[in-house]
Design a protein around this motif. Structure first.
Motif, PDB file in Angstrom:
ATOM      1  N   ASN A  27       1.154  -3.908  -5.079  1.00  0.00           N
ATOM      2  CA  ASN A  27       1.140  -3.677  -6.448  1.00  0.00           C
ATOM      3  C   ASN A  27       0.408  -2.357  -6.730  1.00  0.00           C
ATOM      4  OD1 ASN A  27      -0.045  -3.977  -9.223  1.00  0.00           O
ATOM      5  ND2 ASN A  27      -0.403  -6.254  -8.653  1.00  0.00           N
ATOM      6  N   LEU A  28       1.467  -1.716  -7.880  1.00  0.00           N
ATOM      7  CA  LEU A  28       1.518  -0.348  -8.207  1.00  0.00           C
ATOM      8  C   LEU A  28       0.599  -0.014  -9.230  1.00  0.00           C
ATOM      9  CD1 LEU A  28       5.070   0.763  -7.788  1.00  0.00           C
ATOM     10  CD2 LEU A  28       3.053   1.490  -6.593  1.00  0.00           C
ATOM     11  N   GLY A  29       0.017  -1.266 -10.117  1.00  0.00           N
ATOM     12  CA  GLY A  29      -0.832  -1.026 -11.231  1.00  0.00           C
ATOM     13  C   GLY A  29      -0.598  -2.172 -12.281  1.00  0.00           C
ATOM     14  N   TYR A  30      -1.612  -2.302 -13.046  1.00  0.00           N
ATOM     15  CA  TYR A  30      -1.507  -3.306 -14.016  1.00  0.00           C
ATOM     16  C   TYR A  30      -0.934  -3.180 -15.425  1.00  0.00           C
ATOM     17  CZ  TYR A  30      -4.812  -5.147 -10.296  1.00  0.00           C
ATOM     18  OH  TYR A  30      -5.478  -5.418  -9.115  1.00  0.00           O
ATOM     19  N   ARG A  31      -0.648  -1.915 -15.664  1.00  0.00           N
ATOM     20  CA  ARG A  31       0.149  -1.604 -16.842  1.00  0.00           C
ATOM     21  C   ARG A  31       1.554  -2.034 -16.917  1.00  0.00           C
ATOM     22  NH1 ARG A  31       1.791   3.738 -18.798  1.00  0.00           N
ATOM     23  NH2 ARG A  31       1.657   4.406 -16.612  1.00  0.00           N
ATOM     24  N   CYS A  32       1.676  -2.777 -18.205  1.00  0.00           N
ATOM     25  CA  CYS A  32       2.992  -3.347 -18.307  1.00  0.00           C
ATOM     26  C   CYS A  32       3.504  -3.368 -19.859  1.00  0.00           C
ATOM     27  CB  CYS A  32       3.009  -4.985 -18.115  1.00  0.00           C
ATOM     28  SG  CYS A  32       4.329  -5.834 -17.945  1.00  0.00           S
ATOM     29  N   ASN A  33       4.783  -3.150 -20.325  1.00  0.00           N
ATOM     30  CA  ASN A  33       5.081  -3.202 -21.527  1.00  0.00           C
ATOM     31  C   ASN A  33       5.039  -4.395 -22.199  1.00  0.00           C
ATOM     32  OD1 ASN A  33       7.206  -3.623 -19.733  1.00  0.00           O
ATOM     33  ND2 ASN A  33       8.692  -3.427 -21.455  1.00  0.00           N
TER      34      ASN A  33
END
Ligand code: SF4
Ligand code: SF4
Length: 323
Positions: A27-33
């Motif tokens: 899981n590379l991170g929780y940012r999403c467009n």
């Protein structure tokens, strides 16, 4: 946000043990467009968590040392990690099979115009969310305009030979139920998806994965606020099948979070249920930089009520139905 963990921990689930490691989910991170209703990560454009260069190096070292054959990149939108392209190049050099959990719309965002070509170039397998083939349902669950953008992205991928029967670039789609219900039979739904997308848009893909919504984070909180949490948990428990226990993904996968901590799966990561070991000083959380694969084999998996989402009906995993 309402926390479902206390309620989930009141529900018992059969004991299960970890087997050999086939896939490392990163899981590379929780940012999403996007900011979808069913998201178990609570991902969105304002999230800032992302894997540091140091943890990326620890993760690559773990993959190399343990001869991991396949990785599954997730997030958030994993492609939004600033070192995403560098990472897939390094993984390719290690001869690792790469799966990218792609929300499709990221392929049309400004700054990501070359992303689809990069994925094709590295022969990355794409597992793309398309929770329904009806525009109205997709936009309701994922946001206005998401369906049109997803179709545009699928056409772009098909042009690169993704999903084409004669090509070797794999494009699988993911279906999520619209709410607190189980998915229809995967095989039948795949036939419907293929027929509809081919006839309406001339889109092709390899397989459809049906994935049950897990009652954690945004989806769990939404269920609680609508008084649907208890009925949904009852539905999952009533639909449990022991036949799905052997194929549970947590027995063959490991999940690493953006800080390098390890979990049985991405859902346990979101619930804050990490892998631990006992030490003379007490209990220690396992980190990718200091774990041996041998200490994980045959160990108990951390289970609670949410695990029934994986064993209900035809079962559910990141690779779709289990049975
Ligand atoms: S479900 Fe996927 S696309 Fe939607 S907000 Fe969560 S991570 Fe992003
Ligand atoms: S949620 Fe599913 S994958 Fe995760 S530990 Fe429970 S059964 Fe395993």
């Amino acid at each position: 946000m309402l926390d479902t963990l206390p309620l989930l921990q009141e529900i018992s689930f059969p004991e299960i043990k970890r087997k050999q490691l086939d896939v490392l989910q990163i899981n590379l991170g929780y940012r999403c467009n996007q900011q979808c209703q069913h998201c178990h990560v609570n991902a969105g454009p304002k999230r800032t968590e992302e894997m540091s260069s140091e943890v990326l190096l620890d993760t690559l070292a773990f993959i190399e040392k343990n001869h991991i054959q396949a990785v599954d990149l997730t997030g958030g939108a994993p492609e939004m990690h600033p070192q995403f392209i560098e990472l897939i190049s390094s993984l390719k050099q290690l001869n690792v099979h790469i799966i990218d959990r792609c929300n499709l719309t990221i392929l049309n965002e400004p700054g990501y115009e070359k992303l689809a070509e990069e994925l094709a170039d590295k022969q990355v397998e794409i597992v793309a969310s398309l929770p329904c083939y009806m525009e109205e349902n997709v936009d309701k669950q994922r946001g206005s305009g998401v369906f049109k953008s997803s179709i545009e992205a699928l056409l772009k991928l098909n042009q690169l030979t993704y999903g084409q029967p004669e090509g070797n670039l794999i494009l699988n789609l993911v279906y999520n139920p619209q709410g607190a219900v189980l998915a229809p039979a995967q095989q039948i739904l795949e036939t419907d998806y293929k027929k509809f997308l081919a006839e309406k848009f001339a889109i092709v893909f390899n397989q459809l994965f049906t994935i049950t919504n897990v009652p954690v984070k945004r989806f769990g909180s939404m269920l609680m606020s609508r008084q649907e949490f208890q009925p949904y948990m009852q539905l999952l428990q009533n639909s449990h099948s022991d036949n799905n226990l052997e194929g549970l993904m947590c027995r063959y996968q490991l999940s690493v979070d953006w800080q390098g901590y390890l979990y049985d799966c991405d859902f346990n990561q979101m619930l804050g249920l990490p892998l631990t070991r006992k030490t003379a000083q007490g209990e220690e959380t396992l980190h990718i930089s200091n774990v041996n694969l041998s200490e994980l084999y045959d160990k108990d998996i951390v289970v609670a009520g949410h695990c029934y989402a994986c064993t209900a009906g035809q079962g559910s995993s990141c690779g779709g139905a289990i049975s």
